[in-house]
Design an enzyme around this catalytic site. Structure first.
Site, PDB file in Angstrom:
ATOM      1  N   GLU A 208       2.226   8.152  -4.907  1.00 43.57           N
ATOM      2  CA  GLU A 208       3.125   9.208  -4.624  1.00 43.57           C
ATOM      3  C   GLU A 208       4.026   9.595  -5.860  1.00 43.57           C
ATOM      4  O   GLU A 208       4.327  10.663  -6.335  1.00 43.57           O
ATOM      5  CB  GLU A 208       3.925   8.882  -3.618  1.00 43.57           C
ATOM      6  CG  GLU A 208       4.848  10.146  -2.996  1.00 43.57           C
ATOM      7  CD  GLU A 208       4.141  11.230  -2.435  1.00 43.57           C
ATOM      8  OE1 GLU A 208       2.733  11.024  -1.935  1.00 43.57           O
ATOM      9  OE2 GLU A 208       4.808  12.229  -2.306  1.00 43.57           O
ATOM     10  N   ASP A 209       4.621   8.657  -6.502  1.00 40.21           N
ATOM     11  CA  ASP A 209       5.655   8.751  -7.527  1.00 40.21           C
ATOM     12  C   ASP A 209       5.272   8.578  -9.036  1.00 40.21           C
ATOM     13  O   ASP A 209       6.191   8.790  -9.829  1.00 40.21           O
ATOM     14  CB  ASP A 209       6.730   7.727  -7.357  1.00 40.21           C
ATOM     15  CG  ASP A 209       7.347   8.106  -5.904  1.00 40.21           C
ATOM     16  OD1 ASP A 209       7.142   9.232  -5.150  1.00 40.21           O
ATOM     17  OD2 ASP A 209       7.823   7.058  -5.287  1.00 40.21           O
TER      18      ASP A 209
END
Ligand code: MN
Length: 710
Positions: A77-78
């Site tokens: 996600e990051d």
């Protein structure tokens, strides 16, 4: 936290863990590196969040893959890491888990829109049914996010706290992970209702200090009493979690005093059978409140929870006691995670499989209600939070149902067909109304009749999502069958109007061609659409007559009449006609009659022209609509005096009601009384307006009787 301290934690909670931590170390440094430039809102390095998540998973004694995926749960996600990179480095298993957690995280729970909430919920749950570990990682992730929520903006705090309370805490509850559920609930409450939270926390602390000495004394006394009888037990004071106190105070209205004057103790013994021994010892020495005694060992809760609950009396002081074995305590705290196979990363014991099966069953049941907006979350909450009742079949098989369930819920739980043909229920050998809630220990015998069928009213009182969705399903099927029947009838009628041989045509393959030309999948679909009023029989017949069809193409297709009469299931049809014999108007008790070849005729129920063929009756609705009026005939008996008729017509006109026709007879002079008999045909919007008019006429001086004519 260093990788070494994480390893220590794994060992502390799980002595059977392997000693080779190379893989874990590899994951640790990979995730640390991926997040190295990121910070949390708190100012801490982002990676701390990942380690904390892994730590929570280690405390639950989960397997190495789960802990490693916990370390890396945010890399997709990051950071710039891709799924294929992850799979290449750590294998498909880990990549799959991380991807699952990432997917769940993407669905943002919106505060206002029920539909979207339901959607999020469903996707979340579906993901968990694939691999339970995904939801366990997500729960750990959420727990740490809640623990560090203070660093976010108020809007974020409220959104996340609400989402936690409505979605994650209930899931933890269903999986029996009390240790996570209680913390999620308490922290959500702290942000959602800070004042309430503070108030309860303060009161609790005050009470605790006040009661501490007494608690300590009772712990020692009970411990000694059990020891005297050869039972070694760990006796501890039990802290109640704030959210449950909040619920009792605010939902059940129990005063705080009543909740917290109760001392809560927990007795943990070595073996299962010691539980009952300990119960016996306590009851003999102190006595107990019979209606507070619960045996969750003999009949475990759906989420696997087991304990004996009793309230003993020390002088006038009630003391709530939970008695359980060490193994039961593990389950009570960590739920399904307590049954985890460390080696295989799956729940393996029979108990765990039944918790898991239960969870899946609930998902399947609830998923079906998704088409009803707002229903989904409600069903979910009901299923998740409800207490259970235990009822028996006549053969003695036991079934758990949510509290408040009825015989209908029970019938559907046993088998769909039993539900669909249920016509009554014998509870403990006595015939009982099927809508009555069942009680613990009831023996329920469902009476069935192949001719019986579900009633729409059942949907309102059944408790389980399972029963509700099955009843809805039955009606969907029935509506479909009705639409097909109706479609056939209309087509037949239309064919007869065109002097075509209906029977031949409806069997010929030509019909399928026409259905396809009209872009319907098959003939059945064509009938359904005609029956539902989305296609017209005329259209079909026109296709049959090519020469005429050309003209018809240029002309406008005959419009379906703007009739305000509708079939119960929302069908709107030109072929539905109000009958002149009884002049039904909106608000009347009416019946639709499926004629042979002339559509549906609508009569007032009780009309003498209505043939006694209930199998042809169809539910219809007449809706009052602005500007649409219907003829209604009334009969007025009044004094035969000058001006009377004028008064009546003025009264009628006051309601802006037209008089379509009238027939007024004065009594003939030879008669004894001088009564006039007046007949009016009025144009009214419905029963309501007609009643107003009639009441007003009745109120006129000199009017004896006003009746509506059949
Ligand atoms: Mn996270």
């Amino acid at each position: 936290m260093s990788v070494e301290s994480l390893i220590q934690i794994i060992h502390k909670h799980n002595p059977e863990a392997e000693t080779d931590f190379d893989f874990l170390k590899k994951c640790y440094s990979f995730a640390e590196n991926a997040h190295r430039k990121q910070m949390r809102k708190s100012g801490d390095p982002y990676f701390m969040h990942c380690v904390r998540t892994a730590e929570i998973l280690a405390q639950l004694r989960l397997d190495m893959d789960t802990i490693c995926a916990g370390l890396m749960h945010d890399v997709l996600e990051d950071t710039g890491v891709t799924r294929s990179k992850l799979e290449e480095k750590f294998g498909a298993n880990i990549a799959h888990l991380v991807e699952g957690v990432t997917k769940i995280g993407r669905y943002k729970f919106s505060g206002g829109k029920r539909k979207r909430q339901a959607d999020t919920y469903r996707k979340l749950l579906l993901a968990t049914a694939e691999d339970m570990r995904v939801i366990l990682i997500k729960l750990a992730d959420r727990l740490h996010n809640m623990e560090t929520l203070e660093h976010l903006t108020i809007e974020q705090q409220l959104r996340i706290a609400k989402e936690t309370l409505e979605i994650y805490a209930p899931i933890a509850h269903r999986l029996g992970i009390w240790s996570i559920m209680s913390r999620l609930e308490d922290m959500s409450l702290k942000y959602l209702l800070p004042d309430v939270y503070r108030e309860i926390a303060d009161l609790l602390k005050e009470k605790l200090e006040e009661r501490q000495t007494y608690c300590n004394k009772m712990e020692a006394v009970i411990h000694a009493e059990l020891k005297k009888h050869g039972i070694i037990a760990n006796v501890r004071g039990r802290t109640k979690h704030i959210y449950s106190i909040y619920q009792k105070m605010h939902l059940k209205g129990t005063p705080f005093k009543d909740i917290c004057d109760l001392v809560g103790l927990r007795v943990i013994v070595e073996d299962d059978w010691h539980c009952y021994n300990a119960l016996g010892v306590l009851h003999l020495r102190w006595g107990y409140l019979p209606d507070r005694l619960r045996d969750w060992i003999g009949q475990p809760k759906k989420n696997g929870y087991q304990s004996l609950h009793t309230t003993i009396l020390d002088g006038g002081n009630p003391i709530e006691i939970q008695i359980r074995s060490k193994a039961m305590h593990q389950v009570a705290e960590n739920g399904i995670a307590a049954h985890w196979s460390y080696k295989e990363g799956v729940p393996t014991t029979k108990k765990a499989l039944s918790i898991f099966a239960n969870y899946k069953e609930m998902l399947e049941e609830i998923q079906e209600t998704q088409d009803v907006p707002g229903q989904f979350i409600e069903s979910m909450k009901l299923e998740l939070f409800q207490d259970e009742v235990y009822v028996f079949t006549p053969k003695g098989d036991i079934h758990a149902l949510p509290a408040g369930s009825t015989a209908i819920d029970f019938a559907y739980k046993i088998h769909t067909d039993i539900g669909n043909t249920c016509c009554g229920a014998e509870v403990n050998n006595v015939l009982k109304p099927i809508r009555e809630p069942l009680q613990n220990g009831d023996r329920v015998h469902i009476l069935t009749n192949p001719k019986s069928s579900p009633s729409r009213s059942w949907i309102r009182f059944v408790k389980t999502a399972n029963a509700r969705s099955k009843i809805r399903h039955w009606f969907r099927d029935k509506d479909k069958a009705d639409a097909i029947e109706l479609g056939k009838t209309f087509l037949k009628a239309e064919l007869q109007v065109s002097y075509l041989n209906a029977n031949d045509f409806m069997k010929s393959p030509k019909l399928l061609d026409i259905a396809k030309q009209l872009r319907f999948e098959n003939v059945e679909e064509l009938y359904i659409q005609i029956g539902n009023g989305n296609a017209s029989a005329t259209q079909v017949v026109n296709q049959l007559k090519p020469e005429k069809g050309k003209i018809a193409e240029e002309e406008e297709l005959p419009k379906r009449s703007e009739s305000a009469i509708q079939l119960e299931n929302g069908i709107d049809l030109g072929m539905v006609r109000a009958m002149k014999c009884c002049n039904p108007i909106p608000g009347d008790d009416i019946v639709g009659y499926l004629t042979r070849g002339r559509g549906v005729s609508v009569h007032r129920s009780g009309c003498v022209r209505l043939l006694d063929e209930p199998e042809r009756f169809i539910d219809v609705n007449m809706c009052a609509e602005d500007g649409v009026t219907y003829p209604a005939q009334i009969y007025v008996e009044c004094d035969d005096k000058p001006g009377m008729l004028g008064e009546i017509t003025t009264a009628i006109a006051r309601f802006h009601v037209n008089i379509r026709s009238g027939n007024f007879k004065s009594s003939d002079k030879t008669s004894i009384d001088d009564t006039a008999n007046d007949h009016f045909t009025l144009e009214v919007t419905g029963v309501e307006q007609l009643k107003e008019v009639m009441d007003t006429i009745k109120g006129l001086n000199g009017v004896d009787r006003v009746v509506r004519k059949i």
